[in-house]
Design a protein around this motif. Structure first.
Motif, PDB file in Angstrom:
ATOM      1  N   ILE A 200      29.911  27.147  -6.847  1.00  0.00           N
ATOM      2  CA  ILE A 200      31.265  26.732  -7.187  1.00  0.00           C
ATOM      3  C   ILE A 200      32.177  26.982  -5.986  1.00  0.00           C
ATOM      4  O   ILE A 200      32.363  28.126  -5.557  1.00  0.00           O
ATOM      5  CB  ILE A 200      31.790  27.489  -8.420  1.00  0.00           C
ATOM      6  CG1 ILE A 200      30.834  27.280  -9.612  1.00  0.00           C
ATOM      7  CG2 ILE A 200      33.192  27.025  -8.759  1.00  0.00           C
ATOM      8  CD1 ILE A 200      30.636  25.829 -10.006  1.00  0.00           C
ATOM      9  N   ALA A 201      32.726  25.917  -5.466  1.00  0.00           N
ATOM     10  CA  ALA A 201      33.599  26.008  -4.297  1.00  0.00           C
ATOM     11  C   ALA A 201      35.015  26.363  -4.710  1.00  0.00           C
ATOM     12  O   ALA A 201      35.450  26.073  -5.835  1.00  0.00           O
ATOM     13  CB  ALA A 201      33.590  24.681  -3.540  1.00  0.00           C
ATOM     14  N   THR A 202      35.742  26.978  -3.790  1.00  0.00           N
ATOM     15  CA  THR A 202      37.131  27.360  -4.021  1.00  0.00           C
ATOM     16  C   THR A 202      38.065  26.305  -3.432  1.00  0.00           C
ATOM     17  O   THR A 202      37.647  25.394  -2.708  1.00  0.00           O
ATOM     18  CB  THR A 202      37.421  28.699  -3.345  1.00  0.00           C
ATOM     19  OG1 THR A 202      37.296  28.525  -1.915  1.00  0.00           O
ATOM     20  CG2 THR A 202      36.449  29.777  -3.803  1.00  0.00           C
ATOM     21  N   GLU A 203      39.364  26.459  -3.725  1.00  0.00           N
ATOM     22  CA  GLU A 203      40.351  25.565  -3.120  1.00  0.00           C
ATOM     23  C   GLU A 203      40.331  25.687  -1.601  1.00  0.00           C
ATOM     24  O   GLU A 203      40.483  24.696  -0.885  1.00  0.00           O
ATOM     25  CB  GLU A 203      41.741  25.872  -3.659  1.00  0.00           C
ATOM     26  CG  GLU A 203      42.799  24.916  -3.128  1.00  0.00           C
ATOM     27  CD  GLU A 203      44.157  25.141  -3.745  1.00  0.00           C
ATOM     28  OE1 GLU A 203      45.066  24.336  -3.469  1.00  0.00           O
ATOM     29  OE2 GLU A 203      44.323  26.121  -4.504  1.00  0.00           O
ATOM     30  N   GLU A 204      40.125  26.910  -1.111  1.00  0.00           N
ATOM     31  CA  GLU A 204      40.013  27.132   0.337  1.00  0.00           C
ATOM     32  C   GLU A 204      38.878  26.290   0.922  1.00  0.00           C
ATOM     33  O   GLU A 204      39.015  25.681   1.992  1.00  0.00           O
ATOM     34  CB  GLU A 204      39.760  28.618   0.607  1.00  0.00           C
ATOM     35  CG  GLU A 204      39.488  28.958   2.075  1.00  0.00           C
ATOM     36  CD  GLU A 204      38.978  30.375   2.266  1.00  0.00           C
ATOM     37  OE1 GLU A 204      38.831  30.787   3.424  1.00  0.00           O
ATOM     38  OE2 GLU A 204      38.693  31.063   1.253  1.00  0.00           O
ATOM     39  N   ASP A 205      37.752  26.244   0.233  1.00  0.00           N
ATOM     40  CA  ASP A 205      36.625  25.425   0.690  1.00  0.00           C
ATOM     41  C   ASP A 205      37.004  23.947   0.691  1.00  0.00           C
ATOM     42  O   ASP A 205      36.786  23.228   1.673  1.00  0.00           O
ATOM     43  CB  ASP A 205      35.418  25.619  -0.236  1.00  0.00           C
ATOM     44  CG  ASP A 205      34.881  27.035  -0.265  1.00  0.00           C
ATOM     45  OD1 ASP A 205      34.883  27.696   0.781  1.00  0.00           O
ATOM     46  OD2 ASP A 205      34.460  27.466  -1.353  1.00  0.00           O
ATOM     47  N   ALA A 206      37.592  23.497  -0.410  1.00  0.00           N
ATOM     48  CA  ALA A 206      37.870  22.070  -0.570  1.00  0.00           C
ATOM     49  C   ALA A 206      38.862  21.563   0.464  1.00  0.00           C
ATOM     50  O   ALA A 206      38.710  20.455   0.998  1.00  0.00           O
ATOM     51  CB  ALA A 206      38.385  21.799  -1.975  1.00  0.00           C
ATOM     52  N   THR A 207      39.884  22.346   0.782  1.00  0.00           N
ATOM     53  CA  THR A 207      40.947  21.865   1.659  1.00  0.00           C
ATOM     54  C   THR A 207      40.525  21.728   3.118  1.00  0.00           C
ATOM     55  O   THR A 207      41.217  21.063   3.884  1.00  0.00           O
ATOM     56  CB  THR A 207      42.183  22.773   1.573  1.00  0.00           C
ATOM     57  OG1 THR A 207      41.804  24.121   1.829  1.00  0.00           O
ATOM     58  CG2 THR A 207      42.834  22.677   0.208  1.00  0.00           C
ATOM     59  N   CYS A 208      39.404  22.308   3.497  1.00  0.00           N
ATOM     60  CA  CYS A 208      38.886  22.073   4.854  1.00  0.00           C
ATOM     61  C   CYS A 208      37.726  21.084   4.835  1.00  0.00           C
ATOM     62  O   CYS A 208      37.024  20.919   5.821  1.00  0.00           O
ATOM     63  CB  CYS A 208      38.481  23.375   5.535  1.00  0.00           C
ATOM     64  SG  CYS A 208      37.002  24.183   4.882  1.00  0.00           S
ATOM     65  N   LEU A 209      37.543  20.401   3.683  1.00  0.00           N
ATOM     66  CA  LEU A 209      36.471  19.421   3.482  1.00  0.00           C
ATOM     67  C   LEU A 209      35.086  20.054   3.565  1.00  0.00           C
ATOM     68  O   LEU A 209      34.124  19.428   4.008  1.00  0.00           O
ATOM     69  CB  LEU A 209      36.600  18.252   4.465  1.00  0.00           C
ATOM     70  CG  LEU A 209      37.829  17.366   4.274  1.00  0.00           C
ATOM     71  CD1 LEU A 209      37.795  16.189   5.257  1.00  0.00           C
ATOM     72  CD2 LEU A 209      37.930  16.848   2.841  1.00  0.00           C
ATOM     73  N   ALA A 210      34.982  21.293   3.103  1.00  0.00           N
ATOM     74  CA  ALA A 210      33.687  21.978   3.112  1.00  0.00           C
ATOM     75  C   ALA A 210      32.662  21.276   2.236  1.00  0.00           C
ATOM     76  O   ALA A 210      31.453  21.389   2.479  1.00  0.00           O
ATOM     77  CB  ALA A 210      33.859  23.424   2.649  1.00  0.00           C
ATOM     78  N   LEU A 211      33.130  20.549   1.198  1.00  0.00           N
ATOM     79  CA  LEU A 211      32.195  19.848   0.311  1.00  0.00           C
ATOM     80  C   LEU A 211      31.686  18.555   0.935  1.00  0.00           C
ATOM     81  O   LEU A 211      30.764  17.934   0.400  1.00  0.00           O
ATOM     82  CB  LEU A 211      32.847  19.550  -1.036  1.00  0.00           C
ATOM     83  CG  LEU A 211      32.949  20.694  -2.069  1.00  0.00           C
ATOM     84  CD1 LEU A 211      31.585  21.251  -2.401  1.00  0.00           C
ATOM     85  CD2 LEU A 211      33.895  21.789  -1.637  1.00  0.00           C
ATOM     86  N   ASN A 212      32.270  18.138   2.036  1.00  0.00           N
ATOM     87  CA  ASN A 212      31.790  16.956   2.747  1.00  0.00           C
ATOM     88  C   ASN A 212      30.698  17.403   3.723  1.00  0.00           C
ATOM     89  O   ASN A 212      30.804  17.265   4.934  1.00  0.00           O
ATOM     90  CB  ASN A 212      32.941  16.263   3.479  1.00  0.00           C
ATOM     91  CG  ASN A 212      32.590  14.864   3.901  1.00  0.00           C
ATOM     92  OD1 ASN A 212      32.496  14.556   5.087  1.00  0.00           O
ATOM     93  ND2 ASN A 212      32.373  13.983   2.947  1.00  0.00           N
ATOM     94  N   ALA A 213      29.655  17.958   3.138  1.00  0.00           N
ATOM     95  CA  ALA A 213      28.573  18.578   3.888  1.00  0.00           C
ATOM     96  C   ALA A 213      27.280  17.795   3.694  1.00  0.00           C
ATOM     97  O   ALA A 213      27.159  16.964   2.800  1.00  0.00           O
ATOM     98  CB  ALA A 213      28.387  20.024   3.431  1.00  0.00           C
ATOM     99  N   VAL A 214      26.299  18.093   4.535  1.00  0.00           N
ATOM    100  CA  VAL A 214      24.988  17.453   4.463  1.00  0.00           C
ATOM    101  C   VAL A 214      23.920  18.547   4.445  1.00  0.00           C
ATOM    102  O   VAL A 214      23.935  19.447   5.287  1.00  0.00           O
ATOM    103  CB  VAL A 214      24.745  16.516   5.657  1.00  0.00           C
ATOM    104  CG1 VAL A 214      23.351  15.896   5.587  1.00  0.00           C
ATOM    105  CG2 VAL A 214      25.810  15.421   5.709  1.00  0.00           C
ATOM    106  N   SER A 215      23.012  18.456   3.485  1.00  0.00           N
ATOM    107  CA  SER A 215      21.926  19.430   3.373  1.00  0.00           C
ATOM    108  C   SER A 215      20.580  18.722   3.379  1.00  0.00           C
ATOM    109  O   SER A 215      20.427  17.660   2.764  1.00  0.00           O
ATOM    110  CB  SER A 215      22.064  20.238   2.078  1.00  0.00           C
ATOM    111  OG  SER A 215      20.944  21.092   1.885  1.00  0.00           O
ATOM    112  N   ASP A 216      19.599  19.313   4.057  1.00  0.00           N
ATOM    113  CA  ASP A 216      18.233  18.787   4.002  1.00  0.00           C
ATOM    114  C   ASP A 216      17.353  19.633   3.083  1.00  0.00           C
ATOM    115  O   ASP A 216      16.129  19.513   3.097  1.00  0.00           O
ATOM    116  CB  ASP A 216      17.633  18.683   5.398  1.00  0.00           C
ATOM    117  CG  ASP A 216      17.484  20.026   6.121  1.00  0.00           C
ATOM    118  OD1 ASP A 216      17.654  21.092   5.470  1.00  0.00           O
ATOM    119  OD2 ASP A 216      17.204  20.023   7.340  1.00  0.00           O
TER     120      ASP A 216
END
Length: 264
Positions: A200-216
């Motif tokens: 579960i990401a926080t607002e801090e994560d979301a506002t730096c686009l941390a969810l726009n990530a790529v995982s293998d």
């Protein structure tokens, strides 16, 4: 991927874009090159499409097609400024040996709103992709689709609110990370039901686009500022790799936006 050789912010089609804010195209190219080299260093092949000088957002390749089992569902952009990108990407697939390339009838911003989990296609709507595009994706790609309603205009695409860490297998469910406040109450309940062990990401994560990530499935490429989410992922056994996307973020883009994943 598409080099941001012509990257600029000439218009505003999302809350991140401000045409009055200076953009350093050379820095954007350097950041994109470092991201590309990270993929290659981790053992991934990167295919390139030639950028078009009149299309400054063409760098965001994720929005141009969804590919599963070698079947390509193209894009139909909501913003007219990006509409010509769809045919350039369609041509790329046809000239690179893809035999099934279907262009949509509904507005569909591809991996911006379609996220493959290994057994389900999570599909966002609310700002860009039409709800009707979800049924169209199921018909073309032949995979089950789960609709998720987005409610925060800052997170107008699914790929800035959620990403897959590990795809599902025949015996295990997928692992995802997401920012709950980006979704409607019903979508949040559905995500909790499907993925009770999600990060579960926080607002801090979301506002730096941390969810726009790529995982293998092991290595996770995410923005440099995403230190909180990186610590969470490290505790779960993933290996974070940071990418500086400060220039690309001026158009609302990050590592995933720059990356279309070709499956099959």
């Amino acid at each position: 991927m598409c080099e941001p050789r012509h990257f600029r912010v000439d218009y505003a089609i999302n809350p991140w874009m401000d045409p009055t804010r200076p953009v350093d195209a050379a820095k954007a190219v350097a950041q994109w090159t470092a991201l590309k080299q990270t993929y290659e260093r981790l053992g991934h092949r990167v295919d390139l499409i030639t950028p078009h000088p009149a299309l400054p957002d063409m760098v965001f390749a994720a929005n141009a097609a969804t590919v599963i089992d070698g079947i390509v569902l193209g894009a139909r952009f909501r913003a007219p400024q990006r509409a010509p990108e769809a045919d350039l990407y369609r041509t790329w697939f046809l000239t690179h040996g893809y035999r099934t390339v279907v262009m949509p009838t509904h507005t569909n911003e591809a991996e911006g709103d379609f996220t493959w989990t290994g057994d389900l296609l999570l599909a966002g709507t609310g700002f860009r992709t039409d709800p009707g595009a979800h049924a169209e994706a199921q018909e073309v790609l032949g995979v089950p689709v789960v609709s998720l309603h987005l409610v925060d205009p800052r997170y107008y695409h699914l790929d800035v609110a959620l990403f897959v860490l590990t795809e599902a297998t025949p015996t295990t469910r997928a692992t995802i990370a997401y920012y709950p406040a980006a979704f409607s109450p019903g979508a949040r309940r559905l995500l909790r039901r499907l993925y009770p062990d999600a990060v579960i990401a926080t607002e801090e994560d979301a506002t730096c686009l941390a969810l726009n990530a790529v995982s293998d499935g092991h290595n996770v490429i995410l923005p440099t500022e995403a230190t909180h989410l990186a610590a969470e992922l490290l505790a779960r056994g993933y290996e974070p790799h940071f990418a500086d996307i400060s220039e690309l973020r001026k158009s609302g883009g990050g590592p995933k936006c720059c990356t279309m994943e070709l499956r099959g």
